[in-house]
Design an enzyme around this catalytic site. Structure first.
Site, short mmCIF file in Angstrom:
data_model
loop_
_atom_site.label_atom_id
_atom_site.label_comp_id
_atom_site.label_asym_id
_atom_site.label_seq_id
_atom_site.Cartn_x
_atom_site.Cartn_y
_atom_site.Cartn_z
N ASN A 9 37.91 28.47 20.64
CA ASN A 9 37.32 29.72 22.20
C ASN A 9 36.96 30.92 20.94
O ASN A 9 38.23 31.34 20.70
CB ASN A 9 38.75 29.52 22.88
CG ASN A 9 38.68 30.97 23.77
OD1 ASN A 9 37.46 31.30 23.88
ND2 ASN A 9 39.41 30.46 24.19
N ARG A 86 35.13 25.66 24.08
CA ARG A 86 34.01 27.08 25.71
C ARG A 86 33.35 28.01 24.78
O ARG A 86 32.77 29.09 23.98
CB ARG A 86 35.34 27.45 25.33
CG ARG A 86 35.33 28.95 27.05
CD ARG A 86 36.76 29.06 26.81
NE ARG A 86 37.00 29.90 28.10
CZ ARG A 86 37.51 30.69 28.65
NH1 ARG A 86 39.21 30.81 27.65
NH2 ARG A 86 37.86 31.27 29.31
N HIS A 174 36.04 31.40 34.76
CA HIS A 174 37.63 30.45 34.67
C HIS A 174 37.36 28.95 34.95
O HIS A 174 38.39 27.82 35.20
CB HIS A 174 38.42 31.50 35.30
CG HIS A 174 38.76 32.58 35.02
ND1 HIS A 174 38.93 33.47 36.02
CD2 HIS A 174 38.82 33.02 33.08
CE1 HIS A 174 39.00 35.13 34.98
NE2 HIS A 174 39.54 34.37 33.11
N ARG A 234 38.45 45.22 32.57
CA ARG A 234 37.03 45.50 33.79
C ARG A 234 37.71 46.07 34.89
O ARG A 234 38.49 45.74 35.61
CB ARG A 234 36.68 43.50 33.68
CG ARG A 234 36.16 43.53 32.23
CD ARG A 234 35.94 41.56 32.56
NE ARG A 234 36.23 40.99 32.14
CZ ARG A 234 37.23 40.27 31.62
NH1 ARG A 234 36.73 39.58 32.20
NH2 ARG A 234 37.58 39.42 30.54
N ASP A 276 48.17 45.87 29.81
CA ASP A 276 48.60 44.66 29.36
C ASP A 276 49.64 45.12 30.72
O ASP A 276 50.63 46.08 31.02
CB ASP A 276 49.60 44.79 28.60
CG ASP A 276 50.61 43.96 28.10
OD1 ASP A 276 51.67 43.81 28.80
OD2 ASP A 276 50.03 42.96 27.09
N MET A 277 50.01 43.88 31.97
CA MET A 277 50.51 44.25 33.10
C MET A 277 51.95 44.70 32.56
O MET A 277 53.04 45.35 33.28
CB MET A 277 50.68 43.11 33.61
CG MET A 277 51.73 42.61 34.75
SD MET A 277 50.71 44.21 35.96
CE MET A 277 49.37 43.28 37.18
N ILE A 322 49.29 36.82 33.61
CA ILE A 322 50.65 37.53 34.72
C ILE A 322 50.23 36.71 35.49
O ILE A 322 51.55 36.11 36.47
CB ILE A 322 49.38 38.95 35.19
CG1 ILE A 322 49.60 39.04 34.62
CG2 ILE A 322 50.29 39.19 36.41
CD1 ILE A 322 48.00 40.38 35.29
N GLU A 372 43.34 25.51 29.37
CA GLU A 372 41.70 25.73 29.18
C GLU A 372 41.75 24.39 27.50
O GLU A 372 40.82 23.66 27.83
CB GLU A 372 41.43 26.47 28.86
CG GLU A 372 41.51 27.57 30.11
CD GLU A 372 41.55 29.11 30.36
OE1 GLU A 372 42.79 29.20 29.15
OE2 GLU A 372 40.52 29.56 30.79
#
Ligand code: ADP
Length: 390
Positions: A9, A86, A174, A234, A276-277, A322, A372
């Site tokens: 990826n 990917r 995604h 984004r 970053d959450m 998340i 993925e």
């Protein structure tokens, strides 16, 4: 001798790799970061760091060489049977994985303008792997492919038709993650998989996908991976009038707007603190709380919209960094969706349990770790010419 498949990826300055043997659990995983003069490489197997054969990390090809040298040391007799990649954009042509040949490469190159920040790097990964393993099947797996069955109303914009014909469409992204979740649902909860499901992939990139009987019918992402939900950096959905205003009144050009929308917006832009959450959740700054409020609100709105696209809802699935880990975000998203039959069991939610809805709830809410890499590895295995498992 271990027959193996490798998944790659490749991002702008990163390379994520996973090495699979004959099981669904990877033998080893790794991550090259900041490819360039300050490149780093970390690889691990069975939960332990591998001593890295550090070579040239200034290019994707150099990083791949270092990865392979390390793997050959760690897994003597390694026999690479296929490599999966990917690839962000498969345009309208590729509705599933494809073995790369010259014609495919040319088509993927032609699609680069549709995803200029990702596709050229994905192609760099393919070229590096072709160089390292001539004659070994290279399989491209697309983030767009899962969405190619969207009905026309979810595939188009209301622009003059010639734009649709030239490829200005709602592609959705995604797809490898959604493909994995659809497969897991079919395996573990077939009654739900057969119904109306909304999957929220909430990571650094974030989107949601409406599935009917395991097939995508709508996505919050559209022509690019910018639309829909706000993300780490984004913007998500934005009135195109804002962009016209920034161009005409503030003299911003395409490069400046691209930088704004891809790199300075979202959670980072709103909080002024972090993309970053975890950092935002730990912060007491009001701007961090507002960034979370906006994130949660937009997810709620999109879940409502996707449920309308499905004519109802049977299940919501959370995945991504998340979605899989943040009990706060899941609880916040669900707390105003009672009208959709959504009700959280807080103990299950706190435990990141696979099912977090209460026993009486009409709509099932699940947390499923996405994978993925495994989707890519399976596609690569399927391309091994001699048949049989690696
Ligand atoms: P990517 O899209 O780059 O693959 P991930 O899926 O790894 O990203 O998601 C990264 C996001 O997940 C970050 O915002 C990170 O803070 C968030 N995250 C990871 N663990 C937690 C946690 N325990 N609580 C809240 N957020 C988390």
């Amino acid at each position: 001798m271990t027959r193996a498949v490798l998944t790659l990826n490749a991002g702008s300055s990163s390379l994520k790799v996973a090495l699979f043997g004959d099981s669904d659990a990877p033998l080893a995983t790794g991550h090259a970061d900041r490819i360039g003069p300050e490149g780093t490489l970390r690889l691990s197997a069975a939960g332990k760091a591998l001593p890295v054969a550090m070579g040239d990390l200034t290019s994707h090809a150099g990083a791949l060489d270092s990865v392979l040298a390390t793997f050959r040391e760690a897994f003597p007799g390694l026999d690479m049977a296929a490599i999966g990649h990917r690839v962000v954009h498969g345009g309208v042509t590729f509705t599933g994985p494809v073995v790369v040949d010259d014609a495919v490469l040319a088509e993927l190159d032609r699609l680069s303008p549709l995803a200029p920040l990702h596709q050229p790097h994905n192609l760099a990964g393919i070229h590096a792997a072709m160089q390292a393993f001539p004659g070994v099947p290279q399989v491209a797996c697309f983030d767009t492919a899962f969405h190619r069955a969207h009905p026309w109303v979810n595939d188009t914009f209301a622009l003059p038709r010639r734009f649709y014909d030239m490829g200005v469409r709602r592609y959705g992204f995604h797809g490898l993650s959604y493909d994995y979740i659809a497969g897991e649902l079919a395996r573990t909860a077939p009654h739900l998989a057969a119904g109306r499901v909304i999957v929220a992939h909430l990571g650094n990139g974030a989107s949601a996908c409406a599935m009917l009987g395991g097939r995508a019918v709508a996505s919050t992402m559209g022509f690019s991976a910018l639309d829909g939900l706000p993300m780490g950096t984004r913007s998500g959905q934005i009135d195109p009038g804002v962009l016209l205003y920034l161009m005409t009144e503030h003299g911003m050009d395409a490069a400046a707007i691209s930088d704004l929308l891809y790199k300075q917006s979202g959670l980072l832009g709103l909080s002024g603190l972090s993309n970053d959450m975890r950092t935002l959740e730990a912060s007491t700054a009001p701007e961090a709380a507002q960034a979370i409020d906006y994130f949660v609100f937009r997810i709620q709105r999109e879940i409502g919209g996707l449920a309308a696209a499905l004519g109802g809802i049977d299940a919501v699935v959370f995945c991504g960094g998340i979605g899989e880990n943040s009990r706060l975000i899941r609880a916040r998203v669900c707390e105003r969706l009672g009208w959709m039959g959504i009700e959280i069991d807080h103990a299950a939610n706190a435990a990141n349990a696979p099912v977090i809805s209460s026993a009486m709830a009409r709509t099932t809410v699940m947390v499923l770790p996405t994978n993925e890499e495994l989707v890519i590895a399976r596609a690569a295995r399927a391309a091994i010419p001699t048949g049989g498992q690696p």
